[in-house]
Design an enzyme around this catalytic site. Sequence first.
Site, PDB file in Angstrom:
ATOM      1  N   MET A   1       0.851  -1.192   0.000  1.00 50.87           N
ATOM      2  CA  MET A   1       0.000   0.000   0.000  1.00 50.87           C
ATOM      3  C   MET A   1       0.888   1.244   0.000  1.00 50.87           C
ATOM      4  O   MET A   1       0.443   2.337   0.347  1.00 50.87           O
ATOM      5  CB  MET A   1      -0.947  -0.014   1.197  1.00 50.87           C
ATOM      6  CG  MET A   1      -1.901  -1.208   1.121  1.00 50.87           C
ATOM      7  SD  MET A   1      -3.456  -0.974   1.985  1.00 50.87           S
ATOM      8  CE  MET A   1      -2.880  -0.805   3.647  1.00 50.87           C
TER       9      MET A   1
ATOM     10  N   LEU B   1       6.751   3.018   1.406  1.00 51.96           N
ATOM     11  CA  LEU B   1       7.688   1.897   1.512  1.00 51.96           C
ATOM     12  C   LEU B   1       8.800   2.162   2.531  1.00 51.96           C
ATOM     13  O   LEU B   1       9.245   3.297   2.699  1.00 51.96           O
ATOM     14  CB  LEU B   1       8.303   1.611   0.135  1.00 51.96           C
ATOM     15  CG  LEU B   1       7.307   1.281  -0.980  1.00 51.96           C
ATOM     16  CD1 LEU B   1       8.055   0.913  -2.262  1.00 51.96           C
ATOM     17  CD2 LEU B   1       6.344   0.165  -0.593  1.00 51.96           C
ATOM     18  N   HIS B   2       9.221   1.097   3.182  1.00 49.58           N
ATOM     19  CA  HIS B   2      10.314   1.157   4.164  1.00 49.58           C
ATOM     20  C   HIS B   2      11.166  -0.093   3.991  1.00 49.58           C
ATOM     21  O   HIS B   2      10.876  -0.929   3.105  1.00 49.58           O
ATOM     22  CB  HIS B   2       9.751   1.267   5.587  1.00 49.58           C
ATOM     23  CG  HIS B   2       8.685   0.258   5.883  1.00 49.58           C
ATOM     24  ND1 HIS B   2       8.941  -1.091   5.986  1.00 49.58           N
ATOM     25  CD2 HIS B   2       7.348   0.396   6.051  1.00 49.58           C
ATOM     26  CE1 HIS B   2       7.834  -1.731   6.241  1.00 49.58           C
ATOM     27  NE2 HIS B   2       6.830  -0.866   6.270  1.00 49.58           N
TER      28      HIS B   2
ATOM     29  N   HIS C   1       9.469  -3.465   3.350  1.00 51.50           N
ATOM     30  CA  HIS C   1       9.032  -3.753   1.972  1.00 51.50           C
ATOM     31  C   HIS C   1      10.245  -4.093   1.098  1.00 51.50           C
ATOM     32  O   HIS C   1      10.189  -4.987   0.258  1.00 51.50           O
ATOM     33  CB  HIS C   1       8.343  -2.528   1.351  1.00 51.50           C
ATOM     34  CG  HIS C   1       7.066  -2.139   2.021  1.00 51.50           C
ATOM     35  ND1 HIS C   1       6.932  -0.983   2.755  1.00 51.50           N
ATOM     36  CD2 HIS C   1       5.865  -2.746   2.043  1.00 51.50           C
ATOM     37  CE1 HIS C   1       5.695  -0.895   3.204  1.00 51.50           C
ATOM     38  NE2 HIS C   1       5.021  -1.942   2.798  1.00 51.50           N
TER      39      HIS C   1
ATOM     40  N   GLY D   1       5.033 -10.152   4.107  1.00 50.26           N
ATOM     41  CA  GLY D   1       5.780 -10.111   5.362  1.00 50.26           C
ATOM     42  C   GLY D   1       5.039 -10.852   6.467  1.00 50.26           C
ATOM     43  O   GLY D   1       3.808 -10.848   6.532  1.00 50.26           O
ATOM     44  N   GLU D   2       5.828 -11.471   7.352  1.00 50.56           N
ATOM     45  CA  GLU D   2       5.224 -12.196   8.485  1.00 50.56           C
ATOM     46  C   GLU D   2       4.712 -11.246   9.562  1.00 50.56           C
ATOM     47  O   GLU D   2       4.095 -11.684  10.526  1.00 50.56           O
ATOM     48  CB  GLU D   2       6.246 -13.174   9.074  1.00 50.56           C
ATOM     49  CG  GLU D   2       6.450 -14.381   8.193  1.00 50.56           C
ATOM     50  CD  GLU D   2       7.362 -15.425   8.798  1.00 50.56           C
ATOM     51  OE1 GLU D   2       8.053 -15.111   9.791  1.00 50.56           O
ATOM     52  OE2 GLU D   2       7.402 -16.546   8.266  1.00 50.56           O
TER      53      GLU D   2
ATOM     54  N   MET E   1       8.872  -2.956  11.571  1.00 51.83           N
ATOM     55  CA  MET E   1       8.722  -1.882  10.579  1.00 51.83           C
ATOM     56  C   MET E   1       7.312  -1.877  10.018  1.00 51.83           C
ATOM     57  O   MET E   1       6.747  -2.922   9.714  1.00 51.83           O
ATOM     58  CB  MET E   1       9.734  -2.077   9.473  1.00 51.83           C
ATOM     59  CG  MET E   1      11.101  -1.795   9.996  1.00 51.83           C
ATOM     60  SD  MET E   1      12.203  -1.314   8.705  1.00 51.83           S
ATOM     61  CE  MET E   1      13.678  -1.065   9.668  1.00 51.83           C
ATOM     62  N   SER E   2       6.779  -0.664   9.901  1.00 48.63           N
ATOM     63  CA  SER E   2       5.413  -0.505   9.395  1.00 48.63           C
ATOM     64  C   SER E   2       5.285   0.906   8.834  1.00 48.63           C
ATOM     65  O   SER E   2       5.916   1.842   9.343  1.00 48.63           O
ATOM     66  CB  SER E   2       4.433  -0.676  10.561  1.00 48.63           C
ATOM     67  OG  SER E   2       3.187  -0.129  10.226  1.00 48.63           O
ATOM     68  N   SER E   3       4.462   1.054   7.793  1.00 48.67           N
ATOM     69  CA  SER E   3       4.231   2.389   7.231  1.00 48.67           C
ATOM     70  C   SER E   3       3.619   3.311   8.287  1.00 48.67           C
ATOM     71  O   SER E   3       3.797   4.522   8.255  1.00 48.67           O
ATOM     72  CB  SER E   3       3.286   2.295   6.034  1.00 48.67           C
ATOM     73  OG  SER E   3       3.816   1.378   5.110  1.00 48.67           O
TER      74      SER E   3
HETATM   75  O1  PAF Z   1      -0.168  -5.779   3.649  1.00 51.10           O
HETATM   76  C1  PAF Z   1      -0.574  -4.857   2.916  1.00 51.10           C
HETATM   77  O2  PAF Z   1       0.099  -3.854   2.707  1.00 51.10           O
HETATM   78  C2  PAF Z   1      -1.940  -4.975   2.271  1.00 51.10           C
HETATM   79  O3  PAF Z   1      -2.846  -5.608   3.119  1.00 51.10           O
HETATM   80  C3  PAF Z   1      -1.917  -5.656   0.896  1.00 51.10           C
HETATM   81  C4  PAF Z   1      -1.474  -7.105   0.995  1.00 51.10           C
HETATM   82  C5  PAF Z   1      -0.987  -4.897  -0.034  1.00 51.10           C
HETATM   83  C6  PAF Z   1      -3.312  -5.643   0.274  1.00 51.10           C
HETATM   84  O4  PAF Z   1      -3.787  -4.349   0.107  1.00 51.10           O
END
Ligand code: PAF
Length: 283
Positions: A30, A33-34, A37, A150-151, A187-189
């Site tokens: 989505m 990015l970091h 990703h 990602g897990e 890590m998360s957006s």
């Molecule tokens: O994990 C994410 O970023 C979202 O859930 C995904 C898999 C891109 C679907 O929109």
Amino acid sequence: MRVYTSKAELSAFISKESTTTFSLGFVPTMGALHSGHLSLVKAALAENTLVVVSIFVNPTQFDNPNDLNTYPRTLIEDVQLLETLSKTMILVYAPTVEDVYGSQMNAEKFDFGGLEFQMEGKFRTGHFDGVGTIVKRLFEIVKPNNAYFGEKDFQQLQIIKKMVGLTKLSVNIIGCPIERESNGLAMSSRNSRLSDEEKEIAALIYKTLQSVKEKFEFENHTDISTWVTTQFFNHHLFELEYFQISDTENLAPIQQKNETKTYRAFIAVFAGDVRLIDNIALN
Ligand code: PAF
């Protein structure tokens, strides 16, 4: 780097490139990015001839309009970051809502065999139908051989594997380890919305999970859950939404430890209105 907003143009380019030995990797995102990703993209680059990265904030998986509206959108920076890995082996698909959904932006209803009612499913109504819908559509558009997830979103990973089984789409689903900040924060957006203080103190989330892993060897799961609750009780910055130890396969909460099974601990915590999730393999 090639950036496509139209599925027709993306597909035309991919068909031109494909040969008998060609393998297409896919990393759905989505955006915002970091390094988390990028680790998925690196894994995809190592195993495929060409990699598609989709950047699409999918409206049907948000149960909270505020979360959808405030989700970071940083396409230019995202493309620059991907270019540091490869300018020629990566294609970006950054579609409009219409390109993906047409005029009907609806989520399909799936039966994920109960996976969808655990944890995130309890707190985010309809979330996994939205995820299943978009990932299925993206698989149909991109037609990858291998797709990387990602897990950190372990429940999502299990649900996507289930969706692929249900729909008989021909794609390998590859789970990749969680990338962490130096203090352990996954890590998360969404981390970009944390204050410096929140980011620092969020180390508590992973520290708690590490202690849970140690305790799991010799302590009862109910006592462990109580201990986790006390770690966040009356915390000045964080509020615990849920903590659960689950069977890795079906994600059902542990009843009695069975030595033949594997388990994982899952946690969701609010820092203000930012929701953070994390998990750890216990055995
Ligand atoms: O994990 C994410 O970023 C979202 O859930 C995904 C898999 C891109 C679907 O929109």
